[in-house]
Scaffold this motif. Sequence first.
Motif, PDB file in Angstrom:
ATOM      1  N   SER A 105      32.992  -2.381  29.062  1.00 17.74           N
ATOM      2  CA  SER A 105      33.525  -3.460  28.233  1.00 17.74           C
ATOM      3  C   SER A 105      33.485  -4.774  29.006  1.00 17.74           C
ATOM      4  O   SER A 105      34.259  -4.979  29.954  1.00 17.74           O
ATOM      5  N   ILE A 106      32.594  -5.681  28.590  1.00 24.84           N
ATOM      6  CA  ILE A 106      32.490  -6.979  29.249  1.00 24.84           C
ATOM      7  C   ILE A 106      33.794  -7.777  29.149  1.00 24.84           C
ATOM      8  O   ILE A 106      34.227  -8.381  30.133  1.00 24.84           O
ATOM      9  N   LEU A 165      37.954 -20.275  20.500  1.00 26.17           N
ATOM     10  CA  LEU A 165      37.465 -19.507  21.636  1.00 26.17           C
ATOM     11  C   LEU A 165      36.055 -19.948  22.046  1.00 26.17           C
ATOM     12  O   LEU A 165      35.740 -20.012  23.244  1.00 26.17           O
ATOM     13  N   SER A 166      35.209 -20.265  21.070  1.00 25.30           N
ATOM     14  CA  SER A 166      33.856 -20.727  21.377  1.00 25.30           C
ATOM     15  C   SER A 166      33.889 -22.034  22.153  1.00 25.30           C
ATOM     16  O   SER A 166      33.164 -22.212  23.147  1.00 25.30           O
ATOM     17  N   LEU A 167      34.736 -22.955  21.708  1.00 29.26           N
ATOM     18  CA  LEU A 167      34.843 -24.236  22.409  1.00 29.26           C
ATOM     19  C   LEU A 167      35.396 -24.045  23.814  1.00 29.26           C
ATOM     20  O   LEU A 167      34.925 -24.665  24.776  1.00 29.26           O
ATOM     21  N   LEU A 195      33.056 -10.840  19.909  1.00 26.90           N
ATOM     22  CA  LEU A 195      32.074 -11.605  20.681  1.00 26.90           C
ATOM     23  C   LEU A 195      32.693 -12.842  21.305  1.00 26.90           C
ATOM     24  O   LEU A 195      32.548 -13.094  22.511  1.00 26.90           O
ATOM     25  N   ARG A 196      33.375 -13.662  20.504  1.00 21.54           N
ATOM     26  CA  ARG A 196      33.923 -14.927  21.015  1.00 21.54           C
ATOM     27  C   ARG A 196      35.016 -14.682  22.046  1.00 21.54           C
ATOM     28  O   ARG A 196      35.156 -15.420  23.019  1.00 21.54           O
ATOM     29  N   TYR A 197      35.800 -13.642  21.813  1.00 15.44           N
ATOM     30  CA  TYR A 197      36.851 -13.265  22.756  1.00 15.44           C
ATOM     31  C   TYR A 197      36.237 -12.915  24.110  1.00 15.44           C
ATOM     32  O   TYR A 197      36.728 -13.335  25.168  1.00 15.44           O
ATOM     33  N   GLY A 198      35.144 -12.172  24.088  1.00 13.92           N
ATOM     34  CA  GLY A 198      34.464 -11.812  25.311  1.00 13.92           C
ATOM     35  C   GLY A 198      33.854 -13.013  26.011  1.00 13.92           C
ATOM     36  O   GLY A 198      33.934 -13.149  27.242  1.00 13.92           O
ATOM     37  N   GLN A 199      33.242 -13.916  25.238  1.00 11.09           N
ATOM     38  CA  GLN A 199      32.643 -15.113  25.835  1.00 11.09           C
ATOM     39  C   GLN A 199      33.700 -16.004  26.488  1.00 11.09           C
ATOM     40  O   GLN A 199      33.471 -16.589  27.546  1.00 11.09           O
TER      41      GLN A 199
END
Length: 353
Positions: free
Chosen positions: A242-243, A336-338, A284-288
């Motif tokens: 899990s990244i 999260l993306s920002l 995805l965004r949480y991981g990024q």
Amino acid sequence: MAVPSALLLTLFLACSPIAHAQFPTAQMGEVVPRDVREVYEKGLQYLAKTQTEDGDWRGGQGGPGVTGMAVMAFLASGEDPNFGIYSGNIRRGLRSILLSQDSATGIYGGAMGHTSMYNHGFAMLAIAESYGAVDDSDLWRGSAKQSEDGTGMTLGHSLELAVRGAVTSQKKNRFGGWRYGPDATDADTSVSGAMMVGLLAARNAGIEVPDEAIDRGVAYFKSMTSPSGQVAYAGIGGFDDSIPRISIGTLVYAIARRKDMPEFKATLGALTSRLEQPASGSYLRYGQYYEAQALFQGDVEAWEKWNEQLIRELKADQGADGGFSGGLGNSVDSALSLLAMALNFRFLPIYER
């Protein structure tokens, strides 16, 4: 990996069209890539347009944690938080978080019946990042929800209560971590990551945080980290690639100043060996969000390489309205993306190395 059941600014310039702010960190010339500045500005305009009159965001996940994420996105842009174009959005968001706090327990969301510790962790982080940057004397200006003497809760007082609430919750936990509710006796690394980062940010802001609380939290993550650098979610075992969890572990060790621990070296190694692994899924965004911070804190060269790909992906994924979609709802995924891109600006104290 589980996600918040309830997480993570008045209409922006309501009487006039949306104004276009100067691109963030324009004073820094081309140090920040143009693509980052353009995508980020569009994203901020989306958050400004979608903030409710009460200062929060709704649709999908909601609560003071989500509001905290959005507030941090505004703070990270480099605009003046007290007089800049988004200062009103920041103040309304902060007031919303403070009004959600249970004055008895210190838990954000408690006054609204939303006691998710995800909410508390992200809200605590946002207040810590705002403390010292946002002028308390102007925070409640124009708000009808203030005390009789014309003032309201200060950021410092609120943050002290929040730390007390977090520490009290941890003392009830046999693992030394946190789970969904403040009285939980089990723990998971996702919620505990949000809580640890919030506590460490509060300590960096000058709020007294007991060493014991940090040590117990680090010990919990140590117990959940395999020699290969994988980080389990909850219980015993359950290690996988899990990244997000590997990133959370790396970040906690780094900002707790435990880079000498073999567990930090293991998680960082596991993360950098997977730079080419494509990110996907509902989280995805949480991981990024976490991978950006973990790589920046652990290996700047690896972050620079990964960041170039992140910018390309987010530029392609951004909607026409400036928002981002994902499994957590547009408000959460946009914030999260920002924040994943905000390492390019490095204005938030928590983003310093």
